[in-house]
Design an enzyme around this catalytic site. Structure first.
Site: not given
Length: 285
Positions: A52, A151, A184
Protein backbone atom coordinates in the site's frame (compact mmCIF):
# COMPACT_ATOMS: atom_id res chain seq x y z
CA UNK A 1 14.54 -2.21 24.55
CA UNK A 2 14.26 1.34 23.20
CA UNK A 3 12.73 3.30 20.35
CA UNK A 4 14.82 3.39 17.18
CA UNK A 5 14.66 5.50 14.04
CA UNK A 6 15.94 4.43 10.63
CA UNK A 7 16.72 7.23 8.17
CA UNK A 8 18.11 6.28 4.77
CA UNK A 9 20.09 3.29 5.95
CA UNK A 10 21.33 4.59 9.31
CA UNK A 11 19.93 4.09 12.82
CA UNK A 12 19.41 6.86 15.36
CA UNK A 13 18.08 7.40 18.85
CA UNK A 14 14.83 9.41 18.69
CA UNK A 15 16.48 12.61 19.97
CA UNK A 16 19.17 12.34 17.27
CA UNK A 17 16.92 11.63 14.28
CA UNK A 18 16.59 14.67 12.01
CA UNK A 19 15.47 15.71 8.55
CA UNK A 20 15.97 19.04 6.80
CA UNK A 21 13.60 21.94 7.48
CA UNK A 22 13.47 22.25 3.69
CA UNK A 23 12.03 18.75 3.31
CA UNK A 24 8.80 18.96 1.34
CA UNK A 25 7.23 16.43 3.70
CA UNK A 26 7.46 19.11 6.39
CA UNK A 27 6.78 22.11 4.17
CA UNK A 28 3.85 20.74 2.19
CA UNK A 29 2.86 17.34 3.59
CA UNK A 30 4.37 15.87 0.42
CA UNK A 31 4.95 12.21 1.16
CA UNK A 32 3.31 8.96 2.18
CA UNK A 33 3.26 6.78 5.27
CA UNK A 34 2.13 3.54 6.85
CA UNK A 35 1.45 2.46 10.43
CA UNK A 36 2.22 -1.16 11.31
CA UNK A 37 1.79 -3.26 14.44
CA UNK A 38 4.32 -5.54 16.09
CA UNK A 39 2.92 -8.62 17.83
CA UNK A 40 5.13 -11.22 19.50
CA UNK A 41 8.20 -9.85 17.76
CA UNK A 42 6.63 -10.05 14.29
CA UNK A 43 5.37 -7.25 12.04
CA UNK A 44 1.69 -7.84 11.34
CA UNK A 45 0.67 -7.90 7.67
CA UNK A 46 3.99 -6.36 6.61
CA UNK A 47 3.58 -7.27 2.94
CA UNK A 48 0.17 -5.60 2.67
CA UNK A 49 1.36 -2.42 4.35
CA UNK A 50 4.44 -2.09 2.16
CA UNK A 51 2.43 -2.75 -1.00
CA UNK A 52 0.00 0.00 0.00
CA UNK A 53 2.92 2.36 0.71
CA UNK A 54 4.31 1.82 -2.78
CA UNK A 55 0.85 2.19 -4.32
CA UNK A 56 0.39 5.51 -2.50
CA UNK A 57 3.83 6.69 -3.60
CA UNK A 58 3.18 5.77 -7.24
CA UNK A 59 -0.12 7.64 -7.17
CA UNK A 60 1.64 10.87 -6.16
CA UNK A 61 4.60 10.33 -8.54
CA UNK A 62 7.04 9.75 -5.67
CA UNK A 63 9.79 7.25 -6.48
CA UNK A 64 10.88 5.41 -3.33
CA UNK A 65 14.68 4.89 -3.47
CA UNK A 66 14.43 1.28 -2.28
CA UNK A 67 12.94 -1.90 -3.67
CA UNK A 68 10.04 -3.57 -1.86
CA UNK A 69 12.47 -6.27 -0.68
CA UNK A 70 14.90 -3.65 0.65
CA UNK A 71 12.09 -1.83 2.44
CA UNK A 72 10.92 -5.06 4.02
CA UNK A 73 14.43 -5.83 5.23
CA UNK A 74 14.84 -2.28 6.59
CA UNK A 75 11.63 -2.65 8.65
CA UNK A 76 12.77 -6.01 10.02
CA UNK A 77 16.24 -4.69 10.86
CA UNK A 78 14.85 -1.59 12.61
CA UNK A 79 12.63 -3.85 14.70
CA UNK A 80 15.63 -6.03 15.52
CA UNK A 81 17.65 -2.97 16.56
CA UNK A 82 14.86 -1.82 18.89
CA UNK A 83 14.35 -5.27 20.45
CA UNK A 84 10.61 -4.58 20.78
CA UNK A 85 8.33 -7.62 20.91
CA UNK A 86 5.10 -5.58 20.86
CA UNK A 87 4.72 -2.06 19.55
CA UNK A 88 4.18 0.11 16.52
CA UNK A 89 6.10 1.07 13.39
CA UNK A 90 5.63 4.35 11.55
CA UNK A 91 7.02 4.10 8.03
CA UNK A 92 7.38 7.46 6.25
CA UNK A 93 8.68 8.45 2.82
CA UNK A 94 9.00 12.19 2.12
CA UNK A 95 9.62 13.93 -1.20
CA UNK A 96 12.96 15.11 0.18
CA UNK A 97 14.67 18.45 0.76
CA UNK A 98 14.70 21.18 -1.84
CA UNK A 99 14.04 24.85 -2.40
CA UNK A 100 10.87 26.66 -1.41
CA UNK A 101 8.00 26.16 -3.82
CA UNK A 102 5.56 23.34 -4.51
CA UNK A 103 7.24 21.77 -7.51
CA UNK A 104 8.54 18.22 -6.93
CA UNK A 105 11.36 19.00 -9.35
CA UNK A 106 12.75 21.33 -6.67
CA UNK A 107 13.49 18.35 -4.41
CA UNK A 108 16.03 15.55 -4.28
CA UNK A 109 16.85 12.56 -2.10
CA UNK A 110 13.51 11.28 -0.78
CA UNK A 111 13.79 10.43 2.90
CA UNK A 112 12.87 6.93 4.08
CA UNK A 113 12.10 7.01 7.82
CA UNK A 114 11.16 4.03 9.97
CA UNK A 115 10.23 4.62 13.61
CA UNK A 116 9.75 1.77 16.08
CA UNK A 117 8.05 2.72 19.34
CA UNK A 118 5.06 2.01 21.57
CA UNK A 119 1.52 3.22 20.92
CA UNK A 120 -1.75 3.23 22.86
CA UNK A 121 -4.51 5.02 20.98
CA UNK A 122 -7.28 4.77 23.58
CA UNK A 123 -7.34 4.06 27.32
CA UNK A 124 -8.26 0.47 28.26
CA UNK A 125 -11.60 1.51 29.75
CA UNK A 126 -12.88 2.38 26.28
CA UNK A 127 -11.90 -1.02 24.91
CA UNK A 128 -13.88 -2.55 27.78
CA UNK A 129 -16.92 -0.25 27.67
CA UNK A 130 -16.94 1.31 24.20
CA UNK A 131 -16.54 4.83 22.83
CA UNK A 132 -18.95 7.71 22.37
CA UNK A 133 -18.31 9.58 19.12
CA UNK A 134 -19.81 12.46 17.14
CA UNK A 135 -20.36 13.13 13.45
CA UNK A 136 -17.96 15.84 12.31
CA UNK A 137 -19.07 18.79 10.20
CA UNK A 138 -15.75 18.44 8.37
CA UNK A 139 -16.26 16.00 5.50
CA UNK A 140 -13.70 13.70 3.91
CA UNK A 141 -11.73 15.13 1.02
CA UNK A 142 -13.52 14.91 -2.30
CA UNK A 143 -12.11 11.83 -4.08
CA UNK A 144 -11.67 13.88 -7.27
CA UNK A 145 -9.33 16.19 -5.34
CA UNK A 146 -7.29 13.59 -3.46
CA UNK A 147 -7.97 9.88 -3.48
CA UNK A 148 -8.66 8.55 0.03
CA UNK A 149 -6.77 5.42 -1.02
CA UNK A 150 -3.54 7.46 -0.87
CA UNK A 151 -2.14 7.42 2.68
CA UNK A 152 -0.42 10.78 2.39
CA UNK A 153 1.30 12.96 4.96
CA UNK A 154 -1.44 15.55 4.52
CA UNK A 155 -3.89 14.63 7.29
CA UNK A 156 -5.26 18.11 8.00
CA UNK A 157 -8.74 17.03 6.86
CA UNK A 158 -8.77 14.31 9.51
CA UNK A 159 -7.17 16.55 12.14
CA UNK A 160 -9.90 19.18 11.76
CA UNK A 161 -12.53 16.49 12.39
CA UNK A 162 -10.50 15.23 15.34
CA UNK A 163 -10.54 18.73 16.81
CA UNK A 164 -14.33 18.74 16.53
CA UNK A 165 -14.44 15.47 18.45
CA UNK A 166 -12.14 16.81 21.14
CA UNK A 167 -14.20 20.00 21.50
CA UNK A 168 -17.28 17.80 22.00
CA UNK A 169 -15.53 15.76 24.70
CA UNK A 170 -15.05 12.70 22.47
CA UNK A 171 -11.97 10.82 21.31
CA UNK A 172 -13.12 10.13 17.76
CA UNK A 173 -15.42 11.49 15.07
CA UNK A 174 -17.40 9.94 12.23
CA UNK A 175 -16.78 11.58 8.85
CA UNK A 176 -19.17 11.76 5.91
CA UNK A 177 -18.25 12.03 2.24
CA UNK A 178 -19.26 14.76 -0.19
CA UNK A 179 -22.59 12.98 -0.79
CA UNK A 180 -23.47 12.89 2.90
CA UNK A 181 -22.81 9.15 3.18
CA UNK A 182 -20.83 7.54 5.98
CA UNK A 183 -17.18 7.27 5.04
CA UNK A 184 -14.89 6.49 7.98
CA UNK A 185 -13.65 7.95 11.24
CA UNK A 186 -10.64 10.26 11.47
CA UNK A 187 -8.18 7.38 11.85
CA UNK A 188 -10.30 4.23 11.71
CA UNK A 189 -12.72 2.34 9.48
CA UNK A 190 -16.24 1.84 10.81
CA UNK A 191 -18.55 -1.20 10.94
CA UNK A 192 -22.10 -1.75 12.12
CA UNK A 193 -24.14 -4.86 12.89
CA UNK A 194 -27.81 -4.97 11.96
CA UNK A 195 -29.97 -8.09 12.31
CA UNK A 196 -26.88 -10.28 12.50
CA UNK A 197 -25.31 -8.81 9.35
CA UNK A 198 -21.94 -7.06 9.38
CA UNK A 199 -21.93 -3.88 7.26
CA UNK A 200 -19.14 -1.46 6.36
CA UNK A 201 -18.84 1.32 3.77
CA UNK A 202 -17.34 0.31 0.40
CA UNK A 203 -14.12 1.82 -0.95
CA UNK A 204 -16.04 4.23 -3.19
CA UNK A 205 -17.51 5.87 -0.07
CA UNK A 206 -14.19 7.67 0.31
CA UNK A 207 -12.39 5.37 2.72
CA UNK A 208 -8.84 4.24 3.17
CA UNK A 209 -8.64 0.54 2.38
CA UNK A 210 -7.66 -0.43 5.91
CA UNK A 211 -5.45 -3.44 6.50
CA UNK A 212 -7.18 -4.17 9.81
CA UNK A 213 -10.53 -3.66 8.08
CA UNK A 214 -9.60 -6.39 5.61
CA UNK A 215 -8.51 -8.73 8.41
CA UNK A 216 -11.81 -8.25 10.25
CA UNK A 217 -13.78 -8.89 7.06
CA UNK A 218 -11.82 -12.13 6.55
CA UNK A 219 -12.38 -13.22 10.15
CA UNK A 220 -16.09 -12.45 9.97
CA UNK A 221 -16.55 -14.51 6.81
CA UNK A 222 -14.59 -17.41 8.29
CA UNK A 223 -16.85 -17.22 11.36
CA UNK A 224 -19.96 -17.44 9.19
CA UNK A 225 -21.11 -13.86 9.82
CA UNK A 226 -22.94 -12.45 6.77
CA UNK A 227 -20.74 -9.56 5.60
CA UNK A 228 -21.57 -6.74 3.20
CA UNK A 229 -19.79 -3.64 1.92
CA UNK A 230 -22.72 -1.26 1.64
CA UNK A 231 -23.42 2.44 1.40
CA UNK A 232 -24.44 3.69 4.84
CA UNK A 233 -26.06 6.85 6.17
CA UNK A 234 -26.07 8.32 9.65
CA UNK A 235 -29.52 6.80 10.10
CA UNK A 236 -28.02 3.34 9.59
CA UNK A 237 -25.48 4.08 12.31
CA UNK A 238 -28.10 5.40 14.73
CA UNK A 239 -30.35 2.35 14.42
CA UNK A 240 -27.56 -0.24 14.37
CA UNK A 241 -27.56 -3.07 16.88
CA UNK A 242 -23.77 -2.71 17.26
CA UNK A 243 -21.02 -0.46 16.00
CA UNK A 244 -17.24 -0.69 16.13
CA UNK A 245 -14.09 0.75 14.58
CA UNK A 246 -10.96 -0.88 13.25
CA UNK A 247 -7.46 0.39 12.59
CA UNK A 248 -3.82 -0.56 12.96
CA UNK A 249 -3.38 1.67 16.01
CA UNK A 250 -6.93 1.26 17.36
CA UNK A 251 -7.21 -2.48 16.57
CA UNK A 252 -10.92 -3.30 17.25
CA UNK A 253 -12.92 -1.04 19.57
CA UNK A 254 -16.66 -0.80 20.18
CA UNK A 255 -18.72 2.37 19.66
CA UNK A 256 -21.69 2.65 22.03
CA UNK A 257 -22.98 6.17 21.37
CA UNK A 258 -23.05 8.35 18.25
CA UNK A 259 -24.30 11.96 18.37
CA UNK A 260 -25.88 11.20 21.75
CA UNK A 261 -27.82 8.23 20.31
CA UNK A 262 -27.16 5.04 22.23
CA UNK A 263 -26.17 2.15 19.99
CA UNK A 264 -27.89 -1.13 20.89
CA UNK A 265 -27.93 -1.55 24.65
CA UNK A 266 -25.09 0.92 25.16
CA UNK A 267 -22.40 -1.77 25.49
CA UNK A 268 -20.09 -3.48 22.99
CA UNK A 269 -22.26 -6.15 21.39
CA UNK A 270 -21.70 -9.90 20.99
CA UNK A 271 -20.44 -9.75 17.40
CA UNK A 272 -18.11 -6.88 18.26
CA UNK A 273 -16.72 -8.87 21.18
CA UNK A 274 -16.41 -12.01 19.08
CA UNK A 275 -14.52 -10.28 16.28
CA UNK A 276 -12.29 -8.51 18.77
CA UNK A 277 -11.41 -11.86 20.35
CA UNK A 278 -10.83 -13.45 16.94
CA UNK A 279 -8.58 -10.54 15.96
CA UNK A 280 -6.50 -10.88 19.13
CA UNK A 281 -6.20 -14.62 18.53
CA UNK A 282 -5.21 -14.00 14.92
CA UNK A 283 -2.45 -11.55 15.86
CA UNK A 284 -1.02 -14.07 18.33
CA UNK A 285 -0.79 -16.77 15.68
Amino acid sequence: MSAKVFINGKFYAPNEAMVSVFDHGLLYGDGVFEGLRIYNGKIFRLEQHIRRLYDSAKAICLKIPMTLAEMTEACLETLKQSEFTDGYIRLVVTRGAGTLGLGPERTENPQVIIIVDKIKLYPQEFYDNGLAIITAATIRNHPAALSPRIKSLNYLNNIMAKIEASNAGCLEALMLNHKGEVSECTADNIFIVRDGNLLTPPTDAGILEGVTRDVVLELAREAGIPTFEKTLTRHDIYVADECFMTGTAAEVIGVVKVDDREIGDGKPGPITRKLKALFVEHTMG
